[in-house]
Write a protein that holds these residues in place. Structure first.
Motif, PDB file in Angstrom:
ATOM      1  N   ARG B  68       1.449  31.382  -5.052  1.00 50.74           N
ATOM      2  CA  ARG B  68       1.198  30.002  -5.475  1.00 50.74           C
ATOM      3  C   ARG B  68      -0.087  29.850  -6.298  1.00 50.74           C
ATOM      4  O   ARG B  68      -0.112  29.087  -7.261  1.00 50.74           O
ATOM      5  CB  ARG B  68       1.169  29.048  -4.277  1.00 50.74           C
ATOM      6  N   LYS B  81       0.350  24.339  -3.036  1.00 45.59           N
ATOM      7  CA  LYS B  81       0.543  24.053  -1.611  1.00 45.59           C
ATOM      8  C   LYS B  81       1.221  25.224  -0.917  1.00 45.59           C
ATOM      9  O   LYS B  81       2.047  25.918  -1.511  1.00 45.59           O
ATOM     10  CB  LYS B  81       1.433  22.816  -1.543  1.00 45.59           C
ATOM     11  N   ASN B  82       0.886  25.435   0.350  1.00 47.88           N
ATOM     12  CA  ASN B  82       1.528  26.500   1.113  1.00 47.88           C
ATOM     13  C   ASN B  82       3.022  26.223   1.273  1.00 47.88           C
ATOM     14  O   ASN B  82       3.463  25.082   1.265  1.00 47.88           O
ATOM     15  CB  ASN B  82       0.853  26.636   2.472  1.00 47.88           C
ATOM     16  N   THR B 126       5.485  37.625  11.147  1.00 46.26           N
ATOM     17  CA  THR B 126       4.304  38.317  10.660  1.00 46.26           C
ATOM     18  C   THR B 126       4.671  39.566   9.885  1.00 46.26           C
ATOM     19  O   THR B 126       4.860  39.507   8.680  1.00 46.26           O
ATOM     20  CB  THR B 126       3.343  38.628  11.804  1.00 46.26           C
ATOM     21  N   CYS B 288     -20.454  46.935  -2.114  1.00 45.19           N
ATOM     22  CA  CYS B 288     -20.682  47.361  -0.736  1.00 45.19           C
ATOM     23  C   CYS B 288     -19.511  48.235  -0.322  1.00 45.19           C
ATOM     24  O   CYS B 288     -18.599  48.480  -1.115  1.00 45.19           O
ATOM     25  CB  CYS B 288     -20.819  46.158   0.202  1.00 45.19           C
ATOM     26  N   ALA B 289     -19.518  48.689   0.941  1.00 44.92           N
ATOM     27  CA  ALA B 289     -18.479  49.609   1.385  1.00 44.92           C
ATOM     28  C   ALA B 289     -17.123  48.931   1.597  1.00 44.92           C
ATOM     29  O   ALA B 289     -16.152  49.588   1.938  1.00 44.92           O
ATOM     30  CB  ALA B 289     -18.931  50.314   2.660  1.00 44.92           C
ATOM     31  N   ASN B 290     -17.052  47.613   1.394  1.00 44.54           N
ATOM     32  CA  ASN B 290     -15.750  46.957   1.505  1.00 44.54           C
ATOM     33  C   ASN B 290     -14.821  47.368   0.375  1.00 44.54           C
ATOM     34  O   ASN B 290     -13.609  47.255   0.498  1.00 44.54           O
ATOM     35  CB  ASN B 290     -15.908  45.429   1.476  1.00 44.54           C
ATOM     36  N   ARG B 310     -14.029  39.871  -0.694  1.00 45.07           N
ATOM     37  CA  ARG B 310     -14.274  39.335   0.635  1.00 45.07           C
ATOM     38  C   ARG B 310     -15.466  38.376   0.632  1.00 45.07           C
ATOM     39  O   ARG B 310     -15.467  37.372   1.312  1.00 45.07           O
ATOM     40  CB  ARG B 310     -14.614  40.489   1.594  1.00 45.07           C
ATOM     41  N   LYS B 324      -7.458  18.747  -1.761  1.00 45.16           N
ATOM     42  CA  LYS B 324      -7.927  19.832  -0.914  1.00 45.16           C
ATOM     43  C   LYS B 324      -6.993  20.044   0.269  1.00 45.16           C
ATOM     44  O   LYS B 324      -6.750  21.142   0.697  1.00 45.16           O
ATOM     45  CB  LYS B 324      -9.319  19.493  -0.394  1.00 45.16           C
TER      46      LYS B 324
END
Lengths: 368, 325
Positions: B68, B81-82, B126, B288-290, B310, B324
């Motif tokens: 989306r 919108k979700n 999931t 960074c390590a991410n 992140r 929002k």
């Protein structure tokens, strides 16, 4: 000796302060990142919960950066946490790492072991000196917690995105430098003032959500995808059921939460009349408290395979029906993706706004 | 004509709908995403335009589905919108007193509960694909039966074969086994439908009351065998809306209409976006390590959107929606 400890939210601020007071040489492990997670997942047992995996990762990274003594908390009760120090130790020994591990058992359950652990890391300090250091560090830790609590209450109203977070971080910085009780009090007042000076839009209509669940999931933003900040920035006022100092040293007052564990437990009695380990009963109790206070909804976080929180989760459908309160549970492990979490959170907020409007609120689902 | 555009870009299908000002479906497109959401949206828009009169005016556009945000940037959506909310809104539009929405798409499935027109609970699967369209697709290919005829076979069954539906891998080996010992194909196919329904109800609907009216939507609602299995399991009649496979897009169009209520001007870029060349690139942040993978979407050197970090330091996103909530 060079000590280190796992990350969990702001615990490094509290631990650094305490170890400095005790004149113990220490290093803070590299911040938790996806690399930490990968290391932990590779070495920890698959069906252990996510907190164990990540803390193993923290320890291994700490050893890589020069630590040789690892500090870990112990525990009693049905939650597996009590075994984690031992499990971590064996996992790391099996891969051939060289270190020593010091476990801090609960001072109430095992006072002698608690004292002995401090004797191991700070042999020159008397029990009285340790006690004083603990007291002062704890007082400081409580200030960190109170600031965080305030952050979660205010950020939903901020005018400029990010301004409250910046003020909070500046406050933590100020607090970290404070040493004496007087300095701590002064820094806290200053940090609080920083937060309170952030321009707010008090007219903004916000949702009120209580966030409950397992302590590590609540305290560590890396594992919960920064859900608190996300919610705050989507017009949600938050109260959280766990704060570090109240969790480490529960008391009759629980100064951060403002309610004792015993009272919270009693609130859960209609659904769960006894302790089931971890925060299982507290999750239900705090939920009941938030309902009494008129909150719009509950967000529940738990690690996959967490027994106490799974018990709470199975109670939620009935509780939600009886009390007419929406509850959204997230079972989190290393497979959980952020996109799925955000989609559900967005839908949950839509649900809460629709309910609010159906009950006479003014905000439309789609603001034009 | 004037109307509202809804776009639902999912993992398997990309759906577009043009609603008239009276909320009637003027045109709709259902096509495969094939892992290329931008192309799917561009081609989908072109296809939609061929179904519409020359003088069509888009008064508002909404996007939903797992892509989306991306599709919102591409077309210039007024609201993003979700898909849970979008599906609920669309179901309520078709059946105003709906109390349960069963939605099974290509790679996810959801159940949405409404009471008095308000969503009171929802669940979304999931990590398991066992109850979704992709699995049915895969099995139809394996059995050499076109997916469109799958439902017809299921309806001919008189005694469904028991199939293990907990996991798509086990379900497949169980189906092979049942074939090898001589079960009829019709019974196996209906057994599979029943297993998927069982899996869906056990995984998603745990402990919640699935009250009528029930609306079944998403691509899998095309399968008459699934409808039969749901009706048998729930003991209630199931409503399948006329436009069951593009309900997410209808929801997005309805949301777009609502978001334009104050007389806003649409930010829709026009059907010409089909002809633009969007450039996507990605790189790994070394901050960074991410080691986050950052994705950048640009057009003629101008960055439209960038996301994936992140910490948020790379995030650039056009404000595609003022709404929002």
């Amino acid at each position: 000796m060079r000590a280190s400890f796992p990350h969990m939210g702001n615990i490094h601020l509290l631990m650094s302060d305490l170890l400095e007071r005790l004149e113990v040489e220490y290093i803070v492990a590299p911040p938790t990142t996806t690399k930490t997670l990968e290391i932990g997942v590779r070495h920890a047992p698959e069906f252990a919960c996510l907190p164990l995996k990540i803390t193993v990762g923290n320890f291994i990274e700490a050893l890589d950066t020069g630590a040789d003594t690892l500090l870990m908390a112990g525990g009693t009760g049905p939650c597996r946490f009590g075994y984690y120090a031992e499990t971590q130790k064996r996992v790391m020994e099996q891969i051939g790492l060289d270190f020593s591990m010091v476990t801090f058992e609960s001072p109430a359950a095992h006072p002698a072991m608690f004292v002995k652990a401090f004797k191991t890391i700070a042999p020159d300090k008397s029990v009285l000196q340790v006690w004083r250091a603990l007291k002062t560090s704890f007082a400081k830790g409580r200030c960190f917690d109170l600031l965080e609590k305030r952050l979660l209450q205010l950020r939903a109203y901020e005018v400029a995105p990010g301004s409250t977070t910046a003020a909070y971080e500046a406050g933590l910085e100020l607090m970290s430098k404070a040493k004496s009780r007087e300095q701590i009090d002064a820094a806290y007042a200053e940090a609080l003032a920083l937060l309170d000076e952030v321009p707010l839009d008090r007219e903004r209509e916000v949702l009120k959500i209580g966030i409950v669940g397992e302590f590590y999931m609540l305290l560590e933003p890396f594992v919960n995808f920064g859900v608190e900040r996300w919610l705050n920035e989507h017009d949600v006022y938050l109260e959280r059921s766990v704060y570090l100092t109240d969790w480490i040293g529960p008391s009759r007052r629980n100064p951060v939460l403002g309610v004792s564990d015993a009272d919270v437990g009693r609130l859960a009695h209609g659904y769960l009349s006894h302790h089931v380990g971890g925060e299982g009963q507290a999750t239900i109790g705090h939920t009941m408290k938030y309902i009494e206070e008129g909150f719009d909804g509950i967000v529940h976080l738990l690690p996959f395979t967490c027994m106490p929180e799974t018990i709470a989760k199975t109670i939620f459908p009935r509780l939600a029906r009886d009390m007419d309160i929406p509850v959204l549970s997230f079972v989190i492990d290393e497979q959980t993706g952020k996109a799925g979490v955000i989609t559900r959170l967005e839908a949950f907020l839509d649900l809460l706004w629709s309910r609010r409007r159906a009950k006479g609120g003014v905000r439309e689902l789609v603001a034009s | 004509m004037r109307g509202y555009l809804g776009i639902d870009v999912g993992s398997v299908s990309t759906n577009l709908v043009m609603l008239t000002e009276d909320d009637e479906v003027a045109a709709s497109v259902y096509r495969r995403t094939r892992g290329q959401p931008i192309v799917a949206v561009q081609d989908g828009l072109q296809e939609l335009a061929t179904q519409l009169p020359e003088d069509v005016e888009v008064a508002g556009a909404g996007t939903t589905g797992s892509a989306r945000s991306l599709s919102g940037v591409i077309v210039g959506a007024d609201i993003v919108k979700n898909e849970i909310t979008a599906h609920a809104i669309a179901a309520k539009h078709v059946v105003p007193d709906v109390r349960t929405v069963l939605e099974i798409g290509g790679q996810d499935s959801k159940v949405i509960l409404l009471r008095d027109g308000v969503v009171i609970d929802f669940a979304m699967n999931t990590v398991c694909a066992a109850g979704t369209g992709s699995f049915l697709d895969h099995q139809s290919a394996r059995l050499g039966i076109p997916i469109e005829e799958f439902g017809g076979y299921a309806l001919k069954s008189e005694a469904a074969t028991q199939i293990a539906g907990r996991c798509s891998v086990f379900a497949e080996s169980d189906m092979v086994h049942k074939q090898q010992i001589g079960h009829r194909l019709e019974d196996i196919i209906y057994g599979l439908c029943k297993a998927l329904v069982r899996n869906y109800l056990n995984n998603l609907a745990k402990g919640s009351e699935l009250a009528a009216p029930l609306v079944f939507q998403g691509g899998v609602a095309a399968n008459a065998g699934m409808k039969r299995a749901f009706e048998e399991a729930l003991g209630e009649a199931i409503v399948i809306p006329e436009h069951f496979n593009v309900m997410g897009a209808i929801g997005a169009a309805l949301l777009a209409k609502a978001s334009m209520a104050g007389g806003r001007r649409t930010s829709f870029k026009g059907f010409c976006v089909s002809d633009l060349v969007y450039d996507t690139s990605n790189f790994t942040c070394k901050g960074c390590a991410n080691t986050c993978e950052i994705v950048k979407i640009s057009i003629e050197g101008e960055v439209l959107a960038r996301w994936g970090s992140r910490c948020g330091k790379w995030e650039v996103e056009e404000r595609v929606s003022a709404a929002k909530a």
